[in-house]
Design a protein around this motif. Structure first.
Motif, short mmCIF file in Angstrom:
data_model
loop_
_atom_site.label_atom_id
_atom_site.label_comp_id
_atom_site.label_asym_id
_atom_site.label_seq_id
_atom_site.Cartn_x
_atom_site.Cartn_y
_atom_site.Cartn_z
N PRO A 21 4.91 -24.37 -0.42
CA PRO A 21 5.29 -23.29 0.27
C PRO A 21 6.27 -23.80 1.71
CG PRO A 21 2.93 -23.05 -0.48
CD PRO A 21 3.42 -24.39 -0.86
N ALA A 22 5.70 -25.18 2.06
CA ALA A 22 6.47 -25.57 3.21
C ALA A 22 8.23 -26.04 2.83
CB ALA A 22 6.04 -26.93 3.86
N LEU A 23 8.05 -26.53 1.52
CA LEU A 23 9.41 -26.66 1.29
C LEU A 23 10.12 -25.48 0.99
CD1 LEU A 23 8.50 -29.76 -1.22
CD2 LEU A 23 10.13 -29.84 0.67
N PHE A 24 9.62 -24.62 0.31
CA PHE A 24 10.19 -22.96 0.25
C PHE A 24 10.78 -22.57 1.36
CE2 PHE A 24 9.98 -18.45 0.26
CZ PHE A 24 11.04 -18.29 -0.57
N GLN A 25 9.72 -22.50 2.34
CA GLN A 25 10.12 -22.07 3.92
C GLN A 25 11.29 -22.77 4.47
OE1 GLN A 25 9.23 -19.22 5.18
NE2 GLN A 25 8.16 -18.97 3.47
N ARG A 28 14.27 -21.68 2.55
CA ARG A 28 14.67 -20.23 3.00
C ARG A 28 15.45 -20.21 4.25
NH1 ARG A 28 9.85 -16.10 3.52
NH2 ARG A 28 10.37 -14.92 1.54
N HIS A 29 15.11 -21.02 5.11
CA HIS A 29 15.60 -21.39 6.41
C HIS A 29 16.76 -22.33 6.57
CE1 HIS A 29 12.67 -18.21 7.87
NE2 HIS A 29 11.83 -19.16 7.41
N GLY A 30 17.38 -22.65 5.37
CA GLY A 30 18.42 -23.47 5.41
C GLY A 30 18.31 -24.83 6.05
N LYS A 31 16.93 -25.32 5.97
CA LYS A 31 16.71 -26.65 6.39
C LYS A 31 16.77 -27.80 5.60
CE LYS A 31 16.10 -24.90 10.37
NZ LYS A 31 16.88 -25.29 11.46
N LEU A 32 16.91 -27.52 4.11
CA LEU A 32 16.95 -28.36 3.41
C LEU A 32 18.57 -28.70 3.07
CD1 LEU A 32 14.10 -27.75 0.29
CD2 LEU A 32 14.27 -29.39 2.43
N PRO A 33 19.03 -30.02 2.83
CA PRO A 33 20.12 -30.10 2.66
C PRO A 33 20.72 -29.95 1.12
CG PRO A 33 19.13 -32.31 3.26
CD PRO A 33 18.17 -31.08 3.00
N GLU A 34 22.04 -29.56 1.04
CA GLU A 34 22.52 -29.36 -0.18
C GLU A 34 22.41 -30.40 -0.99
OE1 GLU A 34 24.12 -26.15 -1.24
OE2 GLU A 34 23.22 -25.48 0.74
N GLY A 35 22.30 -30.03 -2.55
CA GLY A 35 22.41 -31.09 -3.51
C GLY A 35 21.07 -31.85 -3.72
#
Length: 161
Positions: A21-25, A28-35
């Motif tokens: 759930p934390a990774l999804f959030q 969702r908010h654009g905090k994970l880098p592309e790729g």
């Protein structure tokens, strides 16, 4: 910056109640880098699609505001991959090495690999030292355990700039 986040204990309570759930959030908010890829590891006999279905069912327990829509989950699920691995068997680590070296899900190998150990009551995996993970593509490998994960861990690992 592309990344691989490897979750040992990927079907465990900590993974589906807190981490996913934390990774999804974060996604969702654009905090994970592309790729990026999220690779869940456990002893259960699953494949990528079965794991994604299993996880989607577990997201029904997440509070409404944080629950993904079907469309959101479909896009997030593209990051999710699964590998069956027995932590006590050194030979099981070779498929992990191959998966990390592969380009599956992106155009090139990752810049960063984060290995998160949440294996429950089992001893920490000794096979990691003999797995010969594909170091040529890794500029950094970070090992986190459930005891060391703090609120700022993702900001440290994935800085904004």
């Amino acid at each position: 910056m592309s990344f691989d986040l490897v979750l040992f204990g990927g079907t465990g309570d900590l993974a589906w109640r807190k981490l996913m759930p934390a990774l999804f959030q974060a996604w969702r908010h654009g905090k994970l880098p592309e790729g990026g890829r999220i690779l869940a590891i456990s002893r259960q006999d699953l494949d990528d699609e079965t794991y994604r279905t299993w996880l989607k069912e577990h997201f029904t327990g997440v509070e409404d505001a944080k629950r993904p829509s079907d469309e959101e989950f479909g896009r997030f699920a593209a990051l999710l991959h699964y590998l069956r691995l027995d932590l006590s068997r050194a030979e099981d680590y070779q498929p992990l090495r191959a998966r990390l070296a592969s380009h599956t899900g992106r155009a090139r190998q990752a810049h960063l690999a984060v290995l998160f150990l949440a294996p429950g009551p089992h001893p920490l995996p000794s096979g990691l030292s003999t797995a010969q993970l594909p170091s040529p593509y890794l500029s950094m490998v970070a090992f986190l355990s459930s005891a060391s994960l703090g609120n700022d861990a993702f900001r440290y690992l994935f800085p904004s700039d």
